[in-house]
Design a protein around this motif. Structure first.
Motif, PDB file in Angstrom:
ATOM      1  N   GLU A 131       0.837  -1.311  -0.078  1.00 20.05           N
ATOM      2  CA  GLU A 131      -0.051  -0.124  -0.190  1.00 20.05           C
ATOM      3  C   GLU A 131       0.831   1.271  -0.024  1.00 20.05           C
ATOM      4  O   GLU A 131       0.385   2.441  -0.658  1.00 20.05           O
ATOM      5  N   ASP A 140      -2.555  10.319   0.991  1.00 21.84           N
ATOM      6  CA  ASP A 140      -2.999   8.720   1.055  1.00 21.84           C
ATOM      7  C   ASP A 140      -2.048   7.869   1.771  1.00 21.84           C
ATOM      8  O   ASP A 140      -2.312   7.179   2.584  1.00 21.84           O
ATOM      9  N   PHE A 144      -3.079   6.090   5.161  1.00 25.52           N
ATOM     10  CA  PHE A 144      -2.909   4.884   5.501  1.00 25.52           C
ATOM     11  C   PHE A 144      -1.919   4.621   6.577  1.00 25.52           C
ATOM     12  O   PHE A 144      -2.335   3.518   7.324  1.00 25.52           O
TER      13      PHE A 144
END
Length: 152
Positions: A131, A140, A144
């Motif tokens: 990820e 992002d 995350f």
């Protein structure tokens, strides 16, 4: 100690451009310097001094450059990603894509080890690494890391 308490968006570099170990360290140092309130050159110097003792490239595409400075008053965390990967003298000889930079006060052995342990725990999860590599923006990446950090 939670990474979410230490990592700011300002200290994240989503697309490192350097192609050498020294360049990556300087680039990461420039990112955390404003957060730390310390000159980037001083940060890079302490990180390179630590690298001279042995590479912080731990394998699996990961490096955790870290060091201690008297002028640091709290633990500082930075993150960088190299999409292309960088030769970093890693233990497994493979390129590094994910970098967590850690600066701690000179007398902060316990805090230093707790943060390293938390980073290591998260990076053992393959989906976490994947990820981080595929995230598109700093937002992002930050979101995350915070989400995953809160699950521990």
């Amino acid at each position: 100690m939670k990474l979410s308490q230490l990592l700011t968006k300002e200290s994240i570099v989503a697309d490192l451009t350097s192609t050498t170990k020294n360049g990556i360290i300087r680039e990461l140092a420039r990112a955390v310097a404003p957060v730390a309130g310390i000159a980037a050159e001083d940060i890079a110097a302490v990180l390179m001094e630590r690298e001279s003792l042995g590479s912080t490239g731990i394998g699996g595409g990961i490096a955790i450059p870290h060091g201690k400075l008297n002028s640091v008053t709290q633990i500082i965390l930075g993150f960088g990603r190299s999409k292309a990967g960088v030769t970093y003298d890693s233990l497994d000889g493979k390129p590094v894509h994910i970098f967590f930079l850690l600066l701690t006060p000179e007398n902060s052995t316990g805090g230093h080890l707790k943060v390293l342990a938390q980073i290591s725990k998260l990076l053992k999860m393959d989906h976490f690494k994947q990820e981080l590599i595929t995230a598109e923006t700093i937002d992002d990446i930050h979101e995350f890391i915070l989400e995953q950090d809160e699950t521990f």
